[in-house]
Design a protein around this motif. Sequence first.
Motif, PDB file in Angstrom:
ATOM      1  N   ILE A 152       0.658  -1.005  -0.025  1.00  0.00           N
ATOM      2  CA  ILE A 152       0.053  -0.081   0.076  1.00  0.00           C
ATOM      3  C   ILE A 152       0.917   1.161   0.105  1.00  0.00           C
ATOM      4  O   ILE A 152       2.033   0.912   0.678  1.00  0.00           O
ATOM      5  CB  ILE A 152      -1.138  -0.276   1.363  1.00  0.00           C
ATOM      6  CG1 ILE A 152      -1.755  -0.964   0.885  1.00  0.00           C
ATOM      7  CG2 ILE A 152      -1.560   1.400   1.320  1.00  0.00           C
ATOM      8  CD1 ILE A 152      -3.158  -1.484   1.801  1.00  0.00           C
ATOM      9  N   GLU A 153       0.518   2.068  -1.200  1.00  0.00           N
ATOM     10  CA  GLU A 153       1.597   3.253  -1.163  1.00  0.00           C
ATOM     11  C   GLU A 153       0.045   4.719  -0.723  1.00  0.00           C
ATOM     12  O   GLU A 153      -0.817   4.346  -1.162  1.00  0.00           O
ATOM     13  CB  GLU A 153       2.047   3.598  -2.214  1.00  0.00           C
ATOM     14  CG  GLU A 153       3.921   2.345  -2.708  1.00  0.00           C
ATOM     15  CD  GLU A 153       3.922   2.884  -3.945  1.00  0.00           C
ATOM     16  OE1 GLU A 153       3.344   4.019  -4.861  1.00  0.00           O
ATOM     17  OE2 GLU A 153       5.144   2.236  -4.386  1.00  0.00           O
ATOM     18  N   THR A 154       0.712   5.698  -0.157  1.00  0.00           N
ATOM     19  CA  THR A 154       0.762   6.817  -0.414  1.00  0.00           C
ATOM     20  C   THR A 154       0.569   7.724  -0.838  1.00  0.00           C
ATOM     21  O   THR A 154       1.659   8.074  -0.415  1.00  0.00           O
ATOM     22  CB  THR A 154      -0.353   6.866   1.541  1.00  0.00           C
ATOM     23  OG1 THR A 154      -0.523   5.636   2.687  1.00  0.00           O
ATOM     24  CG2 THR A 154      -1.244   8.488   1.684  1.00  0.00           C
ATOM     25  N   ARG A 155       0.155   8.643  -1.596  1.00  0.00           N
ATOM     26  CA  ARG A 155       0.514   9.355  -1.960  1.00  0.00           C
ATOM     27  C   ARG A 155      -0.761  10.429  -2.038  1.00  0.00           C
ATOM     28  O   ARG A 155      -1.693  10.348  -2.526  1.00  0.00           O
ATOM     29  CB  ARG A 155       0.674   9.462  -3.680  1.00  0.00           C
ATOM     30  CG  ARG A 155       2.034   8.437  -3.752  1.00  0.00           C
ATOM     31  CD  ARG A 155       2.471   8.357  -5.464  1.00  0.00           C
ATOM     32  NE  ARG A 155       3.449   7.480  -5.434  1.00  0.00           N
ATOM     33  CZ  ARG A 155       3.513   6.963  -6.801  1.00  0.00           C
ATOM     34  NH1 ARG A 155       2.704   7.045  -7.319  1.00  0.00           N
ATOM     35  NH2 ARG A 155       4.637   6.207  -6.472  1.00  0.00           N
ATOM     36  N   GLN A 173      -3.891   9.771  -0.766  1.00  0.00           N
ATOM     37  CA  GLN A 173      -4.940   8.947  -1.434  1.00  0.00           C
ATOM     38  C   GLN A 173      -4.176   7.174  -1.307  1.00  0.00           C
ATOM     39  O   GLN A 173      -2.984   7.668  -1.277  1.00  0.00           O
ATOM     40  CB  GLN A 173      -4.607   8.891  -2.668  1.00  0.00           C
ATOM     41  CG  GLN A 173      -5.642  10.107  -3.207  1.00  0.00           C
ATOM     42  CD  GLN A 173      -7.294  10.325  -2.861  1.00  0.00           C
ATOM     43  OE1 GLN A 173      -7.550   9.267  -3.128  1.00  0.00           O
ATOM     44  NE2 GLN A 173      -7.553  10.980  -2.384  1.00  0.00           N
ATOM     45  N   ARG A 174      -4.631   6.526  -0.340  1.00  0.00           N
ATOM     46  CA  ARG A 174      -3.927   5.077  -0.731  1.00  0.00           C
ATOM     47  C   ARG A 174      -4.256   4.483  -2.041  1.00  0.00           C
ATOM     48  O   ARG A 174      -4.952   4.360  -2.574  1.00  0.00           O
ATOM     49  CB  ARG A 174      -4.312   4.274   0.461  1.00  0.00           C
ATOM     50  CG  ARG A 174      -3.756   4.592   1.708  1.00  0.00           C
ATOM     51  CD  ARG A 174      -4.279   4.429   3.136  1.00  0.00           C
ATOM     52  NE  ARG A 174      -4.794   5.171   4.576  1.00  0.00           N
ATOM     53  CZ  ARG A 174      -6.082   5.404   4.711  1.00  0.00           C
ATOM     54  NH1 ARG A 174      -6.508   4.809   4.288  1.00  0.00           N
ATOM     55  NH2 ARG A 174      -5.695   6.891   5.705  1.00  0.00           N
ATOM     56  N   SER A 175      -3.134   3.757  -2.329  1.00  0.00           N
ATOM     57  CA  SER A 175      -3.573   2.784  -3.397  1.00  0.00           C
ATOM     58  C   SER A 175      -2.959   1.779  -3.526  1.00  0.00           C
ATOM     59  O   SER A 175      -2.073   0.993  -2.661  1.00  0.00           O
ATOM     60  CB  SER A 175      -2.898   3.684  -4.339  1.00  0.00           C
ATOM     61  OG  SER A 175      -3.168   4.903  -5.256  1.00  0.00           O
ATOM     62  N   LEU A 176      -2.848   0.382  -3.695  1.00  0.00           N
ATOM     63  CA  LEU A 176      -2.408  -1.113  -4.000  1.00  0.00           C
ATOM     64  C   LEU A 176      -1.862  -1.128  -5.334  1.00  0.00           C
ATOM     65  O   LEU A 176      -2.694  -0.887  -6.066  1.00  0.00           O
ATOM     66  CB  LEU A 176      -3.403  -1.943  -3.567  1.00  0.00           C
ATOM     67  CG  LEU A 176      -2.760  -3.578  -3.514  1.00  0.00           C
ATOM     68  CD1 LEU A 176      -2.508  -3.612  -2.600  1.00  0.00           C
ATOM     69  CD2 LEU A 176      -4.502  -4.084  -3.928  1.00  0.00           C
ATOM     70  N   VAL A 177      -0.483  -1.515  -4.966  1.00  0.00           N
ATOM     71  CA  VAL A 177      -0.017  -1.688  -6.024  1.00  0.00           C
ATOM     72  C   VAL A 177       0.651  -3.314  -6.109  1.00  0.00           C
ATOM     73  O   VAL A 177       1.280  -3.500  -4.817  1.00  0.00           O
ATOM     74  CB  VAL A 177       2.295  -0.398  -5.556  1.00  0.00           C
ATOM     75  CG1 VAL A 177       2.506  -0.561  -7.069  1.00  0.00           C
ATOM     76  CG2 VAL A 177       1.582   1.195  -5.661  1.00  0.00           C
TER      77      VAL A 177
END
Length: 150
Positions: A59-62, A65-69
Amino acid sequence: MFADIPLPTPAVPPGPDPAALKQVLVIRRGDIKMRQGKTAAQAAHAAMTSFIQGCGGRIETREGQRSLVVPLDDEAFEWLQGAHRKVCVYVPSEEELLALHEKARAAGLRCALIRDNGLTEFDGPTYTAVAIGPHRNDLIDPLTGHLPLL
């Protein structure tokens, strides 16, 4: 389900034939009893965990916003592009479930061992399922090809 999500065309040549790829979901059955809904939930946990963790998902946060990579190798990419083939089988004991998980790990396959917390159906934490793959059939079949269908 994922067929509606456009995926970028890979820069590498096509990988394995999607029909030659699968994920095997192994349910512990015989020495424990699970309702059908619980069985389905445990299989779903195993399928997602094996795929996401096995591919190195994070999980990345930018910008809040959180995204599953989930990085995809050729097998994972082709499996997602295909029918997401899954086969459900069972083993009769915890011992066999744990041994199968260890064999898959030793073979270097994506796999996940699921342990239920025991809050609803079991008296304490209980190993319930293993997922292996997605991988090529010839890598998974030696481990699971003898198991009965669920």
